[in-house]
Write a protein that holds these residues in place. Structure first.
Motif, PDB file in Angstrom:
ATOM      1  N   ASN A 174       0.836  -1.213   0.000  1.00 51.76           N
ATOM      2  CA  ASN A 174       0.000   0.000   0.000  1.00 51.76           C
ATOM      3  C   ASN A 174       0.865   1.256   0.000  1.00 51.76           C
ATOM      4  N   GLY A 175       1.925   1.219   0.803  1.00 48.76           N
ATOM      5  CA  GLY A 175       2.838   2.363   0.876  1.00 48.76           C
ATOM      6  C   GLY A 175       3.493   2.618  -0.466  1.00 48.76           C
ATOM      7  N   LEU A 176       3.916   1.538  -1.110  1.00 49.62           N
ATOM      8  CA  LEU A 176       4.565   1.656  -2.416  1.00 49.62           C
ATOM      9  C   LEU A 176       3.603   2.263  -3.435  1.00 49.62           C
ATOM     10  N   ARG A 177       2.391   1.735  -3.449  1.00 51.20           N
ATOM     11  CA  ARG A 177       1.406   2.255  -4.406  1.00 51.20           C
ATOM     12  C   ARG A 177       1.191   3.749  -4.186  1.00 51.20           C
ATOM     13  N   SER A 178       1.035   4.143  -2.918  1.00 56.80           N
ATOM     14  CA  SER A 178       0.735   5.561  -2.713  1.00 56.80           C
ATOM     15  C   SER A 178       1.929   6.448  -3.060  1.00 56.80           C
ATOM     16  N   LEU A 179       3.143   5.947  -2.908  1.00 55.27           N
ATOM     17  CA  LEU A 179       4.310   6.763  -3.260  1.00 55.27           C
ATOM     18  C   LEU A 179       4.572   6.826  -4.766  1.00 55.27           C
ATOM     19  N   VAL A 180       4.163   5.759  -5.456  1.00 54.98           N
ATOM     20  CA  VAL A 180       4.611   5.605  -6.848  1.00 54.98           C
ATOM     21  C   VAL A 180       3.524   5.866  -7.893  1.00 54.98           C
ATOM     22  N   GLU A 181       2.286   5.471  -7.581  1.00 50.06           N
ATOM     23  CA  GLU A 181       1.249   5.389  -8.626  1.00 50.06           C
ATOM     24  C   GLU A 181       1.118   6.672  -9.449  1.00 50.06           C
ATOM     25  N   LYS A 182       1.045   7.802  -8.761  1.00 52.71           N
ATOM     26  CA  LYS A 182       0.796   9.066  -9.497  1.00 52.71           C
ATOM     27  C   LYS A 182       2.000   9.505 -10.322  1.00 52.71           C
ATOM     28  N   ASN A 183       3.191   9.086  -9.869  1.00 54.55           N
ATOM     29  CA  ASN A 183       4.411   9.574 -10.544  1.00 54.55           C
ATOM     30  C   ASN A 183       5.057   8.544 -11.452  1.00 54.55           C
ATOM     31  N   LEU A 184       4.421   7.378 -11.586  1.00 57.91           N
ATOM     32  CA  LEU A 184       5.065   6.307 -12.362  1.00 57.91           C
ATOM     33  C   LEU A 184       5.155   6.718 -13.830  1.00 57.91           C
ATOM     34  N   PRO A 185       6.375   6.838 -14.368  1.00 61.74           N
ATOM     35  CA  PRO A 185       6.480   7.198 -15.788  1.00 61.74           C
ATOM     36  C   PRO A 185       5.800   6.136 -16.645  1.00 61.74           C
ATOM     37  N   SER A 186       5.260   6.550 -17.797  1.00 62.05           N
ATOM     38  CA  SER A 186       4.499   5.601 -18.616  1.00 62.05           C
ATOM     39  C   SER A 186       5.398   4.503 -19.189  1.00 62.05           C
ATOM     40  N   ASP A 187       6.725   4.691 -19.109  1.00 66.70           N
ATOM     41  CA  ASP A 187       7.614   3.649 -19.633  1.00 66.70           C
ATOM     42  C   ASP A 187       8.216   2.785 -18.516  1.00 66.70           C
ATOM     43  N   ARG A 188       7.549   2.741 -17.361  1.00 58.51           N
ATOM     44  CA  ARG A 188       8.025   1.861 -16.284  1.00 58.51           C
ATOM     45  C   ARG A 188       6.895   1.005 -15.735  1.00 58.51           C
ATOM     46  N   GLU A 189       7.244  -0.208 -15.310  1.00 59.45           N
ATOM     47  CA  GLU A 189       6.283  -1.100 -14.655  1.00 59.45           C
ATOM     48  C   GLU A 189       6.869  -1.584 -13.334  1.00 59.45           C
ATOM     49  N   VAL A 190       5.978  -1.856 -12.387  1.00 67.45           N
ATOM     50  CA  VAL A 190       6.385  -2.322 -11.063  1.00 67.45           C
ATOM     51  C   VAL A 190       5.929  -3.763 -10.899  1.00 67.45           C
ATOM     52  N   LEU A 191       6.821  -4.598 -10.389  1.00 64.86           N
ATOM     53  CA  LEU A 191       6.483  -6.014 -10.172  1.00 64.86           C
ATOM     54  C   LEU A 191       7.044  -6.426  -8.815  1.00 64.86           C
TER      55      LEU A 191
END
Ligand code: PGA
Length: 251
Positions: free
Chosen positions: A23-40
């Motif tokens: 949950n912490g990761l999602r809230s830190l990353v989701e809005k700023n995730l560049p469109s050319d990156r994926e999280v796994l």
């Protein structure tokens, strides 16, 4: 090709801890995730469903299983199948991690069987390869990469969609040691890996992601992710807190 920023949580985290980290990761990353990156994220089996639920509906976030066996069900005490992982919310599987090879004794052949089986069951697969320090000192890096890829990909259909397969180059001596491989060592090994993938898959090998793993941290990721043929990272220790892994994902 999107960069794949992957976390391997190994045998760490209760379900509650995994859920709050996700949950912490999602809230830190989701809005700023560049469109050319994926999280796994590869949590321990017990926490896959919690992490998958925490990522539900987030674009560019996925969950994976760290291992699986070669059957869908049966009398295989202690094992888990791709369909069980999928049922828990995983879309990726990991094969050939150095701890499975060198602590649990998995041979190249078994790694290859698991890679082909996981793909055949609809999972995406990240196949890990990498040499031990004595192999590097003996000048055998290319030989190790070639053999591990040859056997690791032996039964993978040559027409596999390239985005379903990733290869993580993780020199064993750099895993969990704080000793990151230098840029030249990384570029050299990734170039060898790409060449071997081209031998096996032809043109589309260009679209198979090659990740680097081994002591990736927030302060060294930017120097690694921009190197030739580096299409992502696989992170152990520094992925265990949301702050640290968020910095890596966005770094
Ligand atoms: P590390 O682990 O980042 O702690 O070196 C990497 C891995 O095992 O995938």
């Amino acid at each position: 090709m999107k960069k794949l920023m992957a976390a391997n949580w190994k045998m760490y985290k209760t379900r509650e801890d995994a859920e709050s980290t996700a949950n912490g990761l999602r809230s830190l990353v989701e809005k700023n995730l560049p469109s050319d990156r994926e999280v796994l994220v590869f949590p321990p089996f017990t926490a896959i469903d919690r992490v998958a639920a925490a990522f539900d509906g987030a674009n560019g976030f996925a969950t994976g299983g760290q291992d699986f066996y070669l059957h869908e069900e049966g009398a295989y005490t202690g094992e888990i199948s791709p369909s069980m992982l999928k049922d828990a919310g995983a879309t990726w599987g990991l094969t050939g991690h150095s701890e499975r090879r060198h602590v649990l004794g998995e041979k190249d052949e078994l790694v290859g069987e698991k890679t082909a089986y996981g793909l055949s069951q609809g999972m995406n697969i990240c196949l890990c390869i990498g040499e031990k320090i004595e192999e590097r000192k003996a000048g055998r890096v290319e030989a190790v990469i070639d053999t591990q890829l040859e056997l690791g990909l032996k039964d993978v259909p040559r027409d596999i969609a390239p985005e379903r397969l990733a290869v993580a180059y993780e020199p064993v001596w750099a895993i969990g040691t704080g000793e990151v491989a230098g840029p030249e060592e990384i570029v050299e090994a990734h170039t060898m890996t790409r060449k071997k993938l081209e031998d096996v898959f032809g043109e589309k090998a260009k679209e198979i992601r090659i990740l680097y793993g081994g002591s990736v941290k927030p302060d060294n990721v930017s120097g690694i992710i921009g190197l030739d043929n580096v299409d992502g990272v696989l992170v152990g220790g520094a992925s265990l807190t949301s702050d640290s892994f968020a910095k890596i994902v966005l770094g």
